[in-house]
Design a protein around this motif. Structure first.
Motif, PDB file in Angstrom:
ATOM      1  N   GLN A   1       0.834  -1.203   0.000  1.00 12.61           N
ATOM      2  CA  GLN A   1       0.000   0.000   0.000  1.00 12.61           C
ATOM      3  C   GLN A   1       0.869   1.253   0.000  1.00 12.61           C
ATOM      4  N   LEU A   2       2.033   1.178   0.664  1.00 13.12           N
ATOM      5  CA  LEU A   2       2.919   2.333   0.718  1.00 13.12           C
ATOM      6  C   LEU A   2       3.761   2.447  -0.547  1.00 13.12           C
ATOM      7  N   TYR A   3       4.158   1.315  -1.108  1.00 10.28           N
ATOM      8  CA  TYR A   3       5.000   1.294  -2.287  1.00 10.28           C
ATOM      9  C   TYR A   3       4.410   0.328  -3.307  1.00 10.28           C
ATOM     10  N   PRO A   4       4.099   0.789  -4.508  1.00  7.45           N
ATOM     11  CA  PRO A   4       3.583  -0.135  -5.526  1.00  7.45           C
ATOM     12  C   PRO A   4       4.655  -1.149  -5.905  1.00  7.45           C
ATOM     13  N   LEU A   5       4.236  -2.395  -6.017  1.00  6.55           N
ATOM     14  CA  LEU A   5       5.172  -3.480  -6.263  1.00  6.55           C
ATOM     15  C   LEU A   5       4.997  -4.058  -7.657  1.00  6.55           C
ATOM     16  N   VAL A   6       6.072  -4.571  -8.188  1.00  6.63           N
ATOM     17  CA  VAL A   6       6.049  -5.391  -9.393  1.00  6.63           C
ATOM     18  C   VAL A   6       6.715  -6.711  -9.035  1.00  6.63           C
ATOM     19  N   TYR A   7       6.437  -7.724  -9.856  1.00 12.70           N
ATOM     20  CA  TYR A   7       6.934  -9.062  -9.543  1.00 12.70           C
ATOM     21  C   TYR A   7       7.839  -9.559 -10.662  1.00 12.70           C
ATOM     22  N   GLU A   8       8.976 -10.044 -10.251  1.00  6.27           N
ATOM     23  CA  GLU A   8       9.907 -10.674 -11.175  1.00  6.27           C
ATOM     24  C   GLU A   8       9.768 -12.190 -11.029  1.00  6.27           C
ATOM     25  N   VAL A   9       9.273 -12.832 -12.087  1.00  2.16           N
ATOM     26  CA  VAL A   9       9.004 -14.263 -12.081  1.00  2.16           C
ATOM     27  C   VAL A   9      10.007 -14.951 -13.007  1.00  2.16           C
ATOM     28  N   ILE A  10      10.670 -15.973 -12.495  1.00  2.00           N
ATOM     29  CA  ILE A  10      11.641 -16.753 -13.276  1.00  2.00           C
ATOM     30  C   ILE A  10      11.105 -18.169 -13.423  1.00  2.00           C
ATOM     31  N   PHE A  11      11.014 -18.622 -14.672  1.00  2.00           N
ATOM     32  CA  PHE A  11      10.377 -19.894 -15.009  1.00  2.00           C
ATOM     33  C   PHE A  11      11.357 -20.718 -15.831  1.00  2.00           C
ATOM     34  N   TRP A  12      11.490 -22.015 -15.532  1.00  2.00           N
ATOM     35  CA  TRP A  12      12.419 -22.859 -16.280  1.00  2.00           C
ATOM     36  C   TRP A  12      11.992 -24.320 -16.217  1.00  2.00           C
ATOM     37  N   GLU A  13      12.467 -25.079 -17.212  1.00  4.15           N
ATOM     38  CA  GLU A  13      12.271 -26.527 -17.209  1.00  4.15           C
ATOM     39  C   GLU A  13      13.225 -27.153 -16.202  1.00  4.15           C
ATOM     40  N   ASN A  14      12.741 -28.125 -15.468  1.00  9.08           N
ATOM     41  CA  ASN A  14      13.512 -28.660 -14.338  1.00  9.08           C
ATOM     42  C   ASN A  14      14.846 -29.248 -14.774  1.00  9.08           C
ATOM     43  N   THR A  15      14.915 -29.785 -15.980  1.00  7.13           N
ATOM     44  CA  THR A  15      16.150 -30.417 -16.455  1.00  7.13           C
ATOM     45  C   THR A  15      16.987 -29.490 -17.322  1.00  7.13           C
ATOM     46  N   SER A  16      16.635 -28.209 -17.377  1.00 10.59           N
ATOM     47  CA  SER A  16      17.350 -27.263 -18.239  1.00 10.59           C
ATOM     48  C   SER A  16      17.717 -26.019 -17.436  1.00 10.59           C
ATOM     49  N   ASN A  17      18.795 -25.346 -17.869  1.00  9.14           N
ATOM     50  CA  ASN A  17      19.218 -24.099 -17.229  1.00  9.14           C
ATOM     51  C   ASN A  17      18.671 -22.870 -17.938  1.00  9.14           C
ATOM     52  N   ALA A  18      17.990 -23.056 -19.048  1.00  5.21           N
ATOM     53  CA  ALA A  18      17.404 -21.933 -19.770  1.00  5.21           C
ATOM     54  C   ALA A  18      16.207 -21.385 -18.993  1.00  5.21           C
ATOM     55  N   GLU A  19      16.216 -20.081 -18.730  1.00  4.60           N
ATOM     56  CA  GLU A  19      15.185 -19.455 -17.899  1.00  4.60           C
ATOM     57  C   GLU A  19      14.377 -18.449 -18.712  1.00  4.60           C
ATOM     58  N   ARG A  20      13.108 -18.335 -18.344  1.00  9.85           N
ATOM     59  CA  ARG A  20      12.253 -17.261 -18.853  1.00  9.85           C
ATOM     60  C   ARG A  20      12.034 -16.279 -17.708  1.00  9.85           C
ATOM     61  N   LYS A  21      12.249 -15.001 -17.977  1.00  8.38           N
ATOM     62  CA  LYS A  21      12.089 -13.990 -16.930  1.00  8.38           C
ATOM     63  C   LYS A  21      10.967 -13.029 -17.326  1.00  8.38           C
ATOM     64  N   VAL A  22      10.048 -12.818 -16.389  1.00  8.31           N
ATOM     65  CA  VAL A  22       8.906 -11.929 -16.618  1.00  8.31           C
ATOM     66  C   VAL A  22       8.876 -10.906 -15.492  1.00  8.31           C
ATOM     67  N   LEU A  23       8.732  -9.619 -15.841  1.00  7.11           N
ATOM     68  CA  LEU A  23       8.632  -8.546 -14.855  1.00  7.11           C
ATOM     69  C   LEU A  23       7.328  -7.807 -15.111  1.00  7.11           C
TER      70      LEU A  23
END
Length: 560
Positions: free
Chosen positions: A364-386
């Motif tokens: 309420q005091l500070y508007p927030l954004v979320y950084e979400v990191i998504f990846w396949e369990n057997t891979s190191n390649a990541e998808r990042k969403v902000l």
């Protein structure tokens, strides 16, 4: 007279002052003319030969570039050495270009002028060593550093508040344990030990200009004995709704505490600011190791806070000063992640605030954004969403594959990326796809079809085993055909019974012939019977009995 003047004239040749050989004197050389500026001290230097000419002096003039108005350079008139100090020159602007010229003189005779390359004093100036004053506590040393130059310095007049100082400190008994800290002109060095001799040296820096000065002389001081009342430690400040919470650690009870604050920009201004510290409301004479004060007492900016303890034995030294920024100080807790499979190629992720975050109302005091990191369990390649939203769908995934996700909360439009730590990692497997279903159906059909085949193969196998290891006691049908016209009741009789020959007296020869023919037939039949008995493992004398019976019948007919 003119020839004599020429003979005694000093000339500058290729950067050297030369006295012609016709004068009968040795050569006079002045080469490598240099200008040195340290803070507000100006020096002009040159090299001269070891063979000097008697009664030779040097003088210099200066002018602001473009004015064509040469003036005598103060401190550099009729100098007998190879340097002069012209710090007393009156310069209105250290950013203007200056020209210098110098010549050699002997009585009324002078050489030609040698002009020095024009220069800007500020660009040539070097930062000199600062003056340092030390005071000791039991676990700290108080530094009072005077900026390079004088109080009315024109060279650093615009930069006095921009100086930062690098301090190298070590125990006098061991120079190997050096540590370097960056401090303000009025500052403290903490985490020291009581009753130890420490030595240090200081240099000034202008970081924006990438200019570093030279070190001061080495200063040494002894820390005091351990104070009777220890200072509070581990000072922390956090945000709780509309208030700040100041906390600290202290080992003893029956103690009162006092807390003060100071604006951070005052530390950049040289001088003593001990009287600029102000009392924090609700944090005076408190007995707990924390205090709560309203946020509205601070406007936006950077501040320092400090705490000290008091009891019946006295008052402690001030604690280590804690810096905090009112704009980025709130504590942000990691979010809570939930994930579920929607289809065979997509997953839905929901991000929600933790209970602690909801209680503190940070969002309420500070508007927030979320950084979400998504990846396949057997891979190191990541998808990042902000994103500012809290629901995310990740499409185009593989069926029956495990995917993982983690997230953290960030303050929106914050250039320092102030945020929480990452949440716990959550993993989920996608649903089976159409291909998987097809294979599943094909597998089930194959299993259903293979069951009868397996049953049939097992039955055939069991029949073979039974035929080999457990044969039937009934003779084959081919054998039954030969025994269909004759009784077989004696086939299985034991062969242990002794067989005896029987003799008969036959009166009718025709009957004998007939009997012989019958016997021949019986022999054939007996031979076949004997072979069948060997196959079944039993011997039979049924043929003999049959032959006896036939003979008896013929005898009876004959007698009749």
């Amino acid at each position: 007279m003119l020839a004599l003047f020429r003979a005694t004239t000093l000339m500058l040749v290729a950067g050297r002052w030369v006295l012609p050989a016709a004068s009968g004197e040795a050569n006079l050389k002045s080469e490598n003319v240099e200008i040195h500026i340290i803070d507000d001290n100006f020096f002009l230097k040159w090299n001269s030969s070891s063979e000097s000419v008697r009664n030779v002096t040097f003088s210099a003039d200066y002018q602001i570039l473009g004015t064509d108005n040469w003036k005598k350079l103060p401190g550099c008139q009729r100098i007998t050495s190879n340097k002069c100090n012209f710090s007393s020159v009156e310069l209105k602007d250290v950013f203007e270009k200056i020209e210098l010229r110098i010549r050699a003189e002997e009585g009324n005779n002078t050489s030609t002028w040698y002009e020095v390359e024009p220069f800007v004093p500020f660009l040539e100036a070097q930062i000199g060593p600062p003056d340092v004053h030390l005071e000791a506590e039991d676990k700290a040393i108080i530094l009072s550093i005077s900026p390079p130059g004088t109080e009315d310095s024109i060279m650093w007049a615009l930069d006095r508040s921009s100086f930062r100082y690098s301090v190298v400190i070590w125990k006098n008994s061991s120079s190997l344990e050096e540590r370097t800290e960056t401090v303000y002109s009025e500052d403290k060095i903490y985490k020291l030990s009581p009753e130890i001799t420490y030595c240090l040296k200081v240099k000034a820096e202008l970081r924006l200009q990438s200019r570093v000065g030279c070190y001061s002389p080495v200063y040494c001081i002894n820390t005091t004995e351990r104070h009777k009342v220890p200072s509070p430690e581990n000072v922390q400040i956090s945000v709780d709704n509309q208030a700040y919470v100041l906390k600290w650690d202290y080992p003893y009870e029956s103690t009162t505490f006092q807390a003060q604050w100071l604006r951070a920009f005052l530390k950049k201004i040289p001088g003593n600011h001990s009287n600029k510290w102000k009392q924090i409301p609700n944090c005076e004479n408190v007995t707990a190791t924390h205090c709560v004060f309203p946020r509205d007492i601070f406007s936006r900016g950077i501040y320092y806070v400090r705490v000290r303890a008091s009891n019946g034995n006295g008052t402690s030294f001030w604690s280590e000063e804690k810096e905090f920024n009112t704009e980025v100080k709130p504590i942000i807790f990691p979010p809570v992640i939930s994930m579920k499979s929607i289809t065979d190629d997509s997953l839905h992720v929901s991000v929600s605030a933790s209970e602690e975050s909801e209680n503190m109302s940070v969002n309420q005091l500070y508007p927030l954004v979320y950084e979400v990191i998504f990846w396949e369990n057997t891979s190191n390649a990541e998808r990042k969403v902000l994103e500012k939203r809290t629901d995310f769908t990740f499409p185009n995934l593989k069926p029956l594959t495990v995917y993982c996700v983690k997230a953290r909360a960030l303050i929106e439009n914050d250039r320092r990326n102030k945020g929480s730590s990452f949440s716990d990692t959550v993993c989920k497997k996608t649903k089976p796809g159409n291909t998987s279903k097809t294979w599943l159906i094909a597998g089930i059909c194959t299993a259903l079809f293979s069951i009868p085949v397996v049953i049939y193969v097992v039955r055939v196998f069991l029949r073979c085993v039974k035929y080999v290891f457990f044969p039937s006691s009934k003779p084959p049908s081919s054998v039954d055909e030969h025994f269909s016209d004759q009784p077989l009741r004696n086939l299985l009789l034991s062969t242990s019974e002794e067989q005896t020959e029987r003799c008969f007296v036959i009166e009718n020869a025709s009957i004998i012939t007939e009997i012989e023919e019958t016997n021949e037939a019986d022999e054939v039949h007996e031979e076949y019977n004997s072979q069948a008995s060997q196959d079944s493992g039993n011997y039979s004398n049924e043929d003999e009995n049959s032959g006896s019976k036939i003979s008896e019948e013929f005898l009876q007919q004959d007698s009749v």
